[in-house]
Scaffold this active site. Structure first.
Site, PDB file in Angstrom:
ATOM      1  N   HIS A 158     -13.762   1.058   4.092  1.00  0.00           N
ATOM      2  CA  HIS A 158     -13.974  -0.378   3.916  1.00  0.00           C
ATOM      3  C   HIS A 158     -15.207  -0.880   4.650  1.00  0.00           C
ATOM      4  CE1 HIS A 158     -10.164  -0.557   2.045  1.00  0.00           C
ATOM      5  NE2 HIS A 158      -9.468  -0.344   3.141  1.00  0.00           N
ATOM      6  N   ASN A 211       0.841  -1.183   0.000  1.00  0.00           N
ATOM      7  CA  ASN A 211       0.000   0.000   0.000  1.00  0.00           C
ATOM      8  C   ASN A 211       0.884   1.244   0.000  1.00  0.00           C
ATOM      9  OD1 ASN A 211      -1.793   2.018   0.619  1.00  0.00           O
ATOM     10  ND2 ASN A 211      -2.890   0.801   2.146  1.00  0.00           N
ATOM     11  N   PRO A 212       0.676   2.163  -0.945  1.00  0.00           N
ATOM     12  CA  PRO A 212       1.535   3.364  -0.960  1.00  0.00           C
ATOM     13  C   PRO A 212       1.586   4.101   0.377  1.00  0.00           C
ATOM     14  CG  PRO A 212       0.341   3.226  -2.989  1.00  0.00           C
ATOM     15  CD  PRO A 212      -0.188   2.115  -2.118  1.00  0.00           C
ATOM     16  N   THR A 237      -7.782  -4.891   0.590  1.00  0.00           N
ATOM     17  CA  THR A 237      -6.799  -5.679  -0.157  1.00  0.00           C
ATOM     18  C   THR A 237      -7.070  -7.166   0.027  1.00  0.00           C
ATOM     19  OG1 THR A 237      -5.181  -3.974   0.324  1.00  0.00           O
ATOM     20  CG2 THR A 237      -4.342  -6.020  -0.557  1.00  0.00           C
TER      21      THR A 237
END
Ligand SMILES: *[C@@H]1O[C@H](CO)[C@@H](O)[C@H](O)[C@H]1NC(C)=O
Ligand SMILES: *[C@@H]1O[C@H](CO)[C@@H](O)[C@H](O)[C@H]1NC(C)=O
Length: 363
Positions: A336, A200-201, A288
């Site tokens: 989420h 994840n960035p 993810t």
């Protein structure tokens, strides 16, 4: 005058009732529901401060919880693969998303001159220039699909003390999320084998100064994953692109035979979001974890899930558990829908499509 006073009184009474109800709502929400765990795909725009939240585990003794009791009561413990159901979901996903050719941006699916549309930022379009094109792998990295057995490892605190490491590592293909710590005390519970790891960035920004400074520590940390594919959502939010490209440059510039960086295809992620929407998941963004389960359903003939349990209470021991097996960073609930995702996965487990492991691994 009397009418005025009685109106005033009724307004006051309603106002009092309203605040009592609101107070009740905010103080009596179940802690088990307000602290789900799971793998976390925060948008890059959420900063480190927002992500750090309360770090201590709640010390209150966990109480039995109706939602958890209901879910565990429906969890089938004698799991057996149901081939027909498995093939049904695989072809449903394959028709809609086609992970094998489309999950990762390649030279074949994204030639020079085509446009990449960001999946979390629809107004952002990037044209594939020859320079960008040259960063993509020629072909899909999933040329060997279908694989036999895959383990998808969520990062939930349910993995702590699970002793699932050996079982995870016995899979032919292991998929992990967001550069999780593996070595030392975690290996027994989480294993160490890795074929895909997402990055994840936001973790690159927080832990590695967005890779704007020295990059050696990033490259050395990533060596932990051997030859795994490092899968980056470079084209989801516009802030993700530059830092994801720098991750690829860093891995290539240090020039050794190690992990290879590849990029999620935003067209695949958009289709995946639509697919799960039809299955009842209406989140701003998929986690993810569920992205990787979806990928595994198309790539692997047997899909095993570990570390997926989005509640802060262990379903069997009723002990408090942390959000991740290695820390207690909270999940971003604005983004989420973790409990809804979990119910969808539980449903697939009960249908014999995927094997969701909850609790300790015994063999
Ligand atoms: C790519 O997007 C640009 C800008 O929106 C547009 O002018 C161009 O026609 C698009 N190219 C293709 C191949 O769709
Ligand atoms: C894990 O095991 C250790 C050592 O037995 C124990 O102290 C700890 O409470 C356990 N944690 C959980 C979440 O089960």
């Amino acid at each position: 005058m009397n009418a005025f006073i009685s109106r005033l009184l009724s307004i006051l009474i309603f106002a009092c009732l309203g605040s009592v109800l609101l107070w009740h709502y905010f103080t009596h929400r179940d802690p088990a529901l307000s602290h789900p765990n799971g793998v976390n795909q925060k948008p890059a725009r959420s900063n480190g401060v927002a992500a750090s939240g309360p770090l201590s585990v709640q010390q209150k003794p966990a109480k039995r919880n109706q939602v958890i009791d209901r879910l565990i009561a429906s969890y089938s413990t004698s799991w057996k693969k149901h081939e027909k159901n498995f093939q049904f979901y695989r072809s449903l996903l394959g028709n809609k998303c086609n992970a094998i050719s489309a999950a990762v941006v390649t030279q074949r699916n994204s030639p020079t001159g085509t446009n990449i549309t960001f999946d979390a930022d629809k107004k952002k379009i990037l044209e594939v220039t020859p320079a960008l094109y040259n960063l993509f792998p020629k072909e899909t990295p999933f040329i060997k699909a279908p694989l036999d057995t895959c383990a998808v490892v969520g990062n939930g605190g349910i993995l702590t003390n699970s002793s699932c490491g050996k079982q995870i590592d016995s899979a032919s293909y292991v998929i992990r999320c967001n550069l999780p710590p593996l070595k030392n005390r975690h290996e027994k519970d989480a294993g160490s084998k890795s074929n895909i790891v997402t990055a994840n960035p936001s973790i690159l920004m927080q832990k590695y100064s967005s890779l704007n400074e020295r990059r050696r520590s990033f490259v050395e940390d990533v060596r932990l994953y051997g030859n795994a594919l490092i899968l980056l959502p470079a084209f989801s939010y516009r802030q993700n692109t530059a830092v994801s490209l720098r991750a690829l440059y860093a891995l290539e510039d240090f020039g050794y035979n190690g992990p290879q960086a590849v990029f999620f295809n935003p067209a695949y992620l958009s289709n995946l979001k639509e697919f799960w929407h039809t299955q009842g998941i209406r989140a701003m963004r998929l986690s993810t974890g569920i992205m990787m389960v979806s990928l595994a359903l198309e790539l692997c003939n047997n899909v095993h899930l570990y570390g997926f349990w989005p509640f802060s209470v262990h379903p069997y021991t009723y002990q408090q558990i942390t959000n991740h097996y290695y820390d207690n960073q909270p999940v971003n609930h604005r983004v989420h829908a973790m409990p809804a995702e979990f119910e969808a996965l539980l449903n697939l487990h009960n249908k014999g499509v995927i094997h969701l492991h909850i609790g300790e691994c015994t063999n």
